[in-house]
Design an enzyme around this catalytic site. Sequence first.
Site, PDB file in Angstrom:
ATOM      1  N   THR A  25      25.122  45.297  42.789  1.00  0.00           N
ATOM      2  CA  THR A  25      24.176  45.671  43.846  1.00  0.00           C
ATOM      3  C   THR A  25      24.065  47.195  43.899  1.00  0.00           C
ATOM      4  OG1 THR A  25      24.495  43.676  45.140  1.00  0.00           O
ATOM      5  CG2 THR A  25      23.876  45.654  46.366  1.00  0.00           C
ATOM      6  N   GLN A  98      20.452  37.073  38.563  1.00  0.00           N
ATOM      7  CA  GLN A  98      21.414  36.452  39.480  1.00  0.00           C
ATOM      8  C   GLN A  98      20.718  36.044  40.778  1.00  0.00           C
ATOM      9  OE1 GLN A  98      24.525  38.291  41.818  1.00  0.00           O
ATOM     10  NE2 GLN A  98      26.073  37.013  40.806  1.00  0.00           N
ATOM     11  N   HIS A 174      24.597  32.598  41.977  1.00  0.00           N
ATOM     12  CA  HIS A 174      25.669  33.354  42.652  1.00  0.00           C
ATOM     13  C   HIS A 174      26.330  32.436  43.678  1.00  0.00           C
ATOM     14  CE1 HIS A 174      28.003  36.438  44.397  1.00  0.00           C
ATOM     15  NE2 HIS A 174      27.083  37.363  44.649  1.00  0.00           N
ATOM     16  N   ALA A 176      29.556  33.071  44.700  1.00  0.00           N
ATOM     17  CA  ALA A 176      30.784  33.850  44.896  1.00  0.00           C
ATOM     18  C   ALA A 176      30.665  34.770  46.107  1.00  0.00           C
ATOM     19  CB  ALA A 176      31.069  34.679  43.639  1.00  0.00           C
ATOM     20  N   ASN A 177      31.767  35.431  46.414  1.00  0.00           N
ATOM     21  CA  ASN A 177      31.812  36.604  47.297  1.00  0.00           C
ATOM     22  C   ASN A 177      31.347  36.390  48.733  1.00  0.00           C
ATOM     23  OD1 ASN A 177      32.849  37.829  45.089  1.00  0.00           O
ATOM     24  ND2 ASN A 177      31.018  38.988  44.554  1.00  0.00           N
ATOM     25  N   TYR A 179      28.880  34.524  50.022  1.00  0.00           N
ATOM     26  CA  TYR A 179      27.482  34.244  50.340  1.00  0.00           C
ATOM     27  C   TYR A 179      27.264  32.727  50.460  1.00  0.00           C
ATOM     28  CZ  TYR A 179      27.542  39.150  49.420  1.00  0.00           C
ATOM     29  OH  TYR A 179      27.866  40.475  49.485  1.00  0.00           O
ATOM     30  N   ARG A 226      28.579  31.734  39.012  1.00  0.00           N
ATOM     31  CA  ARG A 226      29.687  32.652  39.304  1.00  0.00           C
ATOM     32  C   ARG A 226      30.483  32.175  40.502  1.00  0.00           C
ATOM     33  NH1 ARG A 226      30.155  39.137  40.836  1.00  0.00           N
ATOM     34  NH2 ARG A 226      31.636  39.560  39.193  1.00  0.00           N
ATOM     35  N   ASN A 234      34.186  39.587  52.972  1.00  0.00           N
ATOM     36  CA  ASN A 234      33.242  38.818  53.791  1.00  0.00           C
ATOM     37  C   ASN A 234      33.959  37.719  54.570  1.00  0.00           C
ATOM     38  OD1 ASN A 234      30.972  40.351  53.228  1.00  0.00           O
ATOM     39  ND2 ASN A 234      30.458  39.180  51.393  1.00  0.00           N
ATOM     40  N   GLY A 295      38.772  44.320  36.823  1.00  0.00           N
ATOM     41  CA  GLY A 295      40.031  44.983  36.528  1.00  0.00           C
ATOM     42  C   GLY A 295      40.363  45.101  35.056  1.00  0.00           C
ATOM     43  N   GLY A 316      31.944  45.898  35.570  1.00  0.00           N
ATOM     44  CA  GLY A 316      31.087  46.404  36.629  1.00  0.00           C
ATOM     45  C   GLY A 316      31.032  47.918  36.629  1.00  0.00           C
TER      46      GLY A 316
HETATM   47  C1  8OZ Z   1      28.436  44.996  47.026  1.00  0.00           C
HETATM   48  C2  8OZ Z   1      27.574  45.343  48.046  1.00  0.00           C
HETATM   49  C3  8OZ Z   1      26.632  44.450  48.471  1.00  0.00           C
HETATM   50  C4  8OZ Z   1      26.536  43.213  47.880  1.00  0.00           C
HETATM   51  C5  8OZ Z   1      28.506  40.758  45.866  1.00  0.00           C
HETATM   52  C6  8OZ Z   1      26.114  40.985  45.956  1.00  0.00           C
HETATM   53  O1  8OZ Z   1      29.604  41.120  46.275  1.00  0.00           O
HETATM   54  C7  8OZ Z   1      27.298  41.524  46.224  1.00  0.00           C
HETATM   55  C8  8OZ Z   1      27.411  42.851  46.865  1.00  0.00           C
HETATM   56  C9  8OZ Z   1      28.347  43.760  46.445  1.00  0.00           C
HETATM   57  O2  8OZ Z   1      28.380  39.743  45.179  1.00  0.00           O
END
Ligand code: 8OZ
Length: 359
Positions: A25, A98, A174, A176-177, A179, A226, A234, A295, A316
């Site tokens: 992002t 993505q 996506h 992951a993370n 969302y 992913r 989050n 990493g 990344g």
């Molecule tokens: C960093 C800042 C905003 C969004 C992710 C799409 O973590 C993001 C994201 C990363 O998957």
Amino acid sequence: MPDLFSPLQLGPATLPNRLVMAPLTRNRAGRDGVPTAMMAEYYAQRASAGLIISEATCISPQGVGYPLTPGIWNGAQVGGWAPITQAVHARGGHIYCQLWHVGRISHPSLQPDGALPVAPSAVKPEGEAYTYEGMQPFVTPRALAIEEIPGIVEQYRVAAKNAAAAGFDGVEVHAANGYLLDEFLRDGSNRRTDAYGGSVENRARLLLEVLDAVCAVWGSHRVGVRLSPIQPFNDMRDSDPETTFSRVVELLNPLNLAYLHVTRLGMDAPGAAGPYFDLTRLRRLWQGIYMTNHGYDRASAMAAVAQGEADLVAFGTLFLANPDLVERLRRDAPLNSPDPSTFYGGDERGYTDYPFLDG
Ligand code: 8OZ
């Protein structure tokens, strides 16, 4: 044995090497989600990656959670992406889009008509949203009614079709993370008691429905997914991530996807959210192409591929700061250092001006 610099067949594409540019992002699209000219330059500069995965790209107005992130739900956005995919292809590269719905990681000020963000359950994440008016506390999201789920799947289907129209080589879903799809997978955010909550099979149901819809557009050999099984950001947690994600991988196997992308994000924050587990278990369970992330440096990425820990390694921050990362790692040349102050938003500085080795 393959090494990091040997080719890999990914669906119909022969990737020239196993280095992937991770989804990043960068917040340089327009307020309307239309990609900008500097984005074409940025991606084209990095076309020597075996594969580029685009920055997370919003599938609908409801899927938006940050300022200046690109979308793929309308014609203007498709028109903005087309020169980007063309520029990458002109330099011999491959690029997947993505597909992103942020779920509860949004804010009414970023939503159509100031609506509440949607989520599996009305569970407010700790923390603050990035909005056009600065940081604002997250709100309690609205739990999706079961009748709304087909509409979510439809958002992904339309976005997948649009990604094809924009000239991408495939899509990465996506999940992951923290969302939307990850919010369904993990029980810290999914408290549903219907067919989309409870058992892992139920929590994975939306992801599988989305993948079915997207595969119907693209063919499964051009669709990746992913996951981030141990990632606590989050405000994410699961009561038993090893069982949850092992089962998710078993459920994904029959789909014959292009690849499974697992980020190790969270591995450096042990104790923060836990429990953690050894992600190589997922690699052993997965029957297709496996991409790892987070990493890695030159030595550990080379070892990961040589020892069969992964088929592809996504970088990344190193790709962000080194447009010619493949050549630098091949030669074991020095690397530019990333500048975090220009990661999210801004202009060409810290975006398209990182130097190449050869000027
Ligand atoms: C960093 C800042 C905003 C969004 C992710 C799409 O973590 C993001 C994201 C990363 O998957």
